[in-house]
Design a protein around this motif. Structure first.
Motif, PDB file in Angstrom:
ATOM      1  N   ASP A 510       0.865  -1.186   0.000  1.00 13.41           N
ATOM      2  CA  ASP A 510       0.000   0.000   0.000  1.00 13.41           C
ATOM      3  C   ASP A 510       0.902   1.236   0.000  1.00 13.41           C
ATOM      4  N   LEU A 511       1.257   1.698  -1.194  1.00  6.59           N
ATOM      5  CA  LEU A 511       2.212   2.800  -1.325  1.00  6.59           C
ATOM      6  C   LEU A 511       1.700   4.112  -0.750  1.00  6.59           C
ATOM      7  N   GLU A 512       0.383   4.242  -0.554  1.00  5.30           N
ATOM      8  CA  GLU A 512      -0.156   5.466   0.027  1.00  5.30           C
ATOM      9  C   GLU A 512       0.278   5.652   1.479  1.00  5.30           C
ATOM     10  N   LYS A 513       0.733   4.592   2.124  1.00  2.00           N
ATOM     11  CA  LYS A 513       1.193   4.716   3.515  1.00  2.00           C
ATOM     12  C   LYS A 513       2.412   5.627   3.621  1.00  2.00           C
ATOM     13  N   ILE A 514       3.168   5.744   2.540  1.00  2.96           N
ATOM     14  CA  ILE A 514       4.337   6.634   2.552  1.00  2.96           C
ATOM     15  C   ILE A 514       3.884   8.075   2.748  1.00  2.96           C
ATOM     16  N   ALA A 515       2.941   8.523   1.938  1.00  2.00           N
ATOM     17  CA  ALA A 515       2.445   9.901   2.035  1.00  2.00           C
ATOM     18  C   ALA A 515       1.710  10.138   3.349  1.00  2.00           C
ATOM     19  N   THR A 516       0.996   9.121   3.844  1.00  2.00           N
ATOM     20  CA  THR A 516       0.276   9.262   5.108  1.00  2.00           C
ATOM     21  C   THR A 516       1.229   9.542   6.253  1.00  2.00           C
ATOM     22  N   GLN A 518       4.336  10.742   5.920  1.00  2.00           N
ATOM     23  CA  GLN A 518       5.015  12.016   5.652  1.00  2.00           C
ATOM     24  C   GLN A 518       4.132  13.205   6.002  1.00  2.00           C
ATOM     25  N   ALA A 519       2.818  13.038   5.888  1.00  2.00           N
ATOM     26  CA  ALA A 519       1.904  14.124   6.250  1.00  2.00           C
ATOM     27  C   ALA A 519       1.974  14.433   7.745  1.00  2.00           C
ATOM     28  N   LEU A 520       2.465  13.500   8.544  1.00  2.00           N
ATOM     29  CA  LEU A 520       2.647  13.708   9.983  1.00  2.00           C
ATOM     30  C   LEU A 520       4.037  14.245  10.305  1.00  2.00           C
ATOM     31  N   GLY A 521       4.788  14.627   9.264  1.00  2.00           N
ATOM     32  CA  GLY A 521       6.112  15.195   9.476  1.00  2.00           C
ATOM     33  C   GLY A 521       7.223  14.176   9.581  1.00  2.00           C
ATOM     34  N   LEU A 522       6.974  12.938   9.162  1.00  2.00           N
ATOM     35  CA  LEU A 522       7.956  11.866   9.296  1.00  2.00           C
ATOM     36  C   LEU A 522       8.640  11.569   7.968  1.00  2.00           C
ATOM     37  N   ALA A 523       9.922  11.250   8.030  1.00  2.00           N
ATOM     38  CA  ALA A 523      10.607  10.666   6.880  1.00  2.00           C
ATOM     39  C   ALA A 523      10.297   9.173   6.847  1.00  2.00           C
ATOM     40  N   VAL A 524      10.264   8.597   5.666  1.00  2.00           N
ATOM     41  CA  VAL A 524       9.996   7.164   5.510  1.00  2.00           C
ATOM     42  C   VAL A 524      11.187   6.518   4.822  1.00  2.00           C
ATOM     43  N   LEU A 525      11.796   5.565   5.505  1.00  2.00           N
ATOM     44  CA  LEU A 525      12.886   4.762   4.963  1.00  2.00           C
ATOM     45  C   LEU A 525      12.396   3.320   4.907  1.00  2.00           C
ATOM     46  N   THR A 526      12.888   2.552   3.949  1.00  2.00           N
ATOM     47  CA  THR A 526      12.497   1.146   3.885  1.00  2.00           C
ATOM     48  C   THR A 526      13.733   0.265   3.772  1.00  2.00           C
ATOM     49  N   TRP A 527      13.581  -0.987   4.224  1.00  2.00           N
ATOM     50  CA  TRP A 527      14.660  -1.964   4.197  1.00  2.00           C
ATOM     51  C   TRP A 527      14.065  -3.332   3.882  1.00  2.00           C
ATOM     52  N   LYS A 539       9.136   1.720  -7.693  1.00  2.00           N
ATOM     53  CA  LYS A 539       7.781   1.986  -7.178  1.00  2.00           C
ATOM     54  C   LYS A 539       7.821   2.879  -5.952  1.00  2.00           C
ATOM     55  N   GLN A 540       8.722   2.568  -5.036  1.00  2.00           N
ATOM     56  CA  GLN A 540       8.788   3.345  -3.797  1.00  2.00           C
ATOM     57  C   GLN A 540       9.286   4.762  -4.050  1.00  2.00           C
ATOM     58  N   GLN A 541      10.268   4.910  -4.928  1.00  2.00           N
ATOM     59  CA  GLN A 541      10.761   6.249  -5.236  1.00  2.00           C
ATOM     60  C   GLN A 541       9.689   7.080  -5.926  1.00  2.00           C
TER      61      GLN A 541
END
Length: 570
Positions: A510-516, A518-527, A539-541
């Motif tokens: 669910d790629l929309e979780k990235i924007a969700t 980030q809307a709270l002021g968080l950076a999102v990193l994945t591993w 896709k993630q980029q």
């Protein structure tokens, strides 16, 4: 001049960014008049001057730094007397940006309540240990609310089911199903402090009373407390708690930094050029250079990495060491099929660096240990890594701390939690603060309590919360903050973290979780292993992820090269 509502005994100061002795605690106190904080500063004319506002808390002799603006303000004095009105504290371009709860001059005690069913209202407040102990011992005679509250607690409501964060709140809150509530107390010391607990109905009728005494707690853990009413124990309340102490020195008073610039697709080398301890016949391709070594980090930098991720924990002689596992496998002399398990925390730095190692996968494959060049030698110290890796390469420092699974088992083999997490964090931070220089560095960890400690003790290095995001292959964790991406995001946003570093499975579904997030002021990193497939990186980029951690950076898997519009390095 600036406007900001504060709690009792809190006040604003102006922090001079141009001063060599940059110290919010020593900054001039502002005066509140008619809802506006104001003060006078002397600056050089015809030159720009940088500053920011901070909130301090007077603890009755000691002073605590509570909030600090996240961005620097600048003025240019062109006339002898200049009036500057900055409107609202911590607001830049219509958006809030400030750091909160930086431990300077005081400690925090956090008491967390979790519930699966709706409960009445619960109130926690500090009490003198002697008085609380007397009330506890004679509970049959004292069904009262206990001593009057002296210092209100902050309440942080963490939602485990939605991506949301709560601001600072009141000292009393109703527990809602699906949430857990954290009470945050500040004091210069908690050595003689007890926490009184009252349970009431919605209309404030007292139901029961309990106490968390100093003799019942260490600096972190779980306690099951009896609740008393009318002379009888009518129930029990489980509380999780952690005490967070400030760094022993003022080294943490360094200017904050931001590791991620907008519109840059950050690529982070996992353990440098990738894991080399991979199981035979797993289908995984090991990194070309021994993982978590100076050679691996240098190779990742040559291949275009912006940062390298590596793992840090402490040796027996308290030296921060770079190594992934909590235990190592040493080939026994004369019997290569009988490896000796060595706990990293039970060995000194010198002992570890003298070992000739085989991973458990090398043992099962019958592979012999290999003598390495100096840069390929395992167990480099954190200081050596800072000193010998090119300074333009950023560091993602994962600080190791084992987590408990449901049922009490430890998630990683050979792991034992640090006896004193404060001392553990202090030793690693002291090394980082002494040797990081101007390098771009941030910290990650899977342990939520350690994550809080690392964020609250200093501001030089932003801290992101690592999470498996509910991926069942990792097991189910005892701590609710570790069980889902939603819980991780809420925890990180509520406590002012840099962001979350999540197993990529959680966002690829669910790629929309990235924007969700980030809307709270968080950076999102994945591993995770899925990041070694180029189309998943693309896709993630495209969805705006801040950074991707992957193996074999600059080397492509059989699926083909990354499309040209998603380069591995700028």
């Amino acid at each position: 001049r600036v406007r900001h509502a504060v709690h009792e005994n809190e006040y604003l100061v102006v922090v001079d960014e141009n001063s060599d002795s940059w110290d919010p605690i020593q900054s001039p106190r502002m005066t509140l008049f008619d809802g506006v904080w104001g003060t006078t500063m002397r600056v050089h004319t015809a030159s720009s001057h940088s500053y920011r506002y901070a909130v301090l808390h007077d603890l009755g002799g000691d002073v605590a730094l509570v909030q600090l603006e996240g961005q620097t303000r600048t003025i240019s004095a062109t006339v002898p007397l200049l009036t500057v009105d900055d409107n609202v504290f911590g607001v830049f371009g219509g958006k809030s940006d400030f750091h909160s709860d930086w431990l300077v001059g005081y400690s925090q005690l956090r008491v967390r309540l979790g519930t699966r069913v709706s409960l009445p209202s619960i109130e926690l407040y500090p009490a003198a240990a002697v008085e609380a102990a007397a009330l506890y011992a004679s509970a049959a005679l004292h069904n009262t609310r206990g001593p009057p509250r002296t210092v209100p607690a902050e309440i942080l409501v963490q939602k485990t089911s939605t991506l949301a964060a709560s601001p600072r709140g009141l000292a009393k809150a109703e527990i809602v199903d699906g949430n857990f509530i954290e009470f945050v107390f500040r004091a210069s010391t908690f050595e003689d402090a007890a926490i009184a607990i009252t349970v009431s109905t919605a209309d404030n009728a007292l139901l029961a009373t309990g106490w968390l005494l100093p003799t019942q707690r260490t600096r972190g853990g779980t306690a099951v407390l009896p609740l008393w009413a009318a002379g009888e124990a009518v129930g029990h309340l489980r509380v999780d708690y952690v005490q967070i102490d400030p760094l022993p020195s003022s080294a943490g008073l360094q200017r904050p930094c931001n590791p991620f610039r907008p519109n840059v697709k950050y690529m982070i080398g996992h353990r440098g050029m990738g894991s080399t301890h991979v199981a035979p016949n797993s289908g995984k391709i090991p990194g070309p250079v021994t993982e978590n070594t100076i050679a691996s980090f240098k190779k990742a930098e040559e291949n275009g990495a912006h940062y390298v991720e590596f793992d840090v924990h402490l040796t027996k002689d308290n030296i921060p060491i770079v190594y992934h596992n909590f235990e190592a496998f040493v080939t026994a002399r004369g019997d290569p099929d009988c490896p000796v398990h060595v706990q990293v925390a039970d060995m000194t730095q010198r002992q570890l660096q003298s070992l000739l190692l085989r991973s458990k996968h090398q043992i099962s494959a019958g592979t012999e240990p290999v003598a390495h060049t100096p840069d390929e030698r395992e167990f480099p110290t954190l200081q050596q890594v800072f000193e010998q890796v090119p300074p333009n390469l950023g560091f993602d420092v994962e600080i190791k701390s084992p987590l408990l699974l449901k049922g009490g088992a430890v998630h990683e083999d050979g792991a034992n939690p640090p006896l004193d997490k404060n001392a553990y964090a202090d030793a690693i931070l002291a090394c980082m603060l002494s040797h990081a220089s101007a390098r771009s560095v941030f910290i990650t960890t899977f342990d939520p309590d350690l994550c809080l400690m690392l964020r609250l003790k200093q501001k030089r290095f932003p801290v992101a919360f690592l999470t498996c995001a509910g991926n069942s292959s990792h097991g189910e964790y005892e701590d609710a903050r570790c069980r889902s991406l939603e819980s991780a995001v809420s925890f990180a946003a509520t406590n002012g973290m840099l962001g979350v570093a999540t197993d990529s499975v959680a966002v690829l579904s669910d790629l929309e979780k990235i924007a969700t997030a980030q809307a709270l002021g968080l950076a999102v990193l994945t591993w995770g292993g899925h990041n070694n497939i180029p189309i998943n990186v693309a896709k993630q980029q495209q969805a705006g992820v801040n950074a991707i951690i992957l193996d074999r950076i600059g080397m492509y898997e059989p699926e083909g090269p990354l499309p040209n519009n998603f380069p591995l390095a700028s």
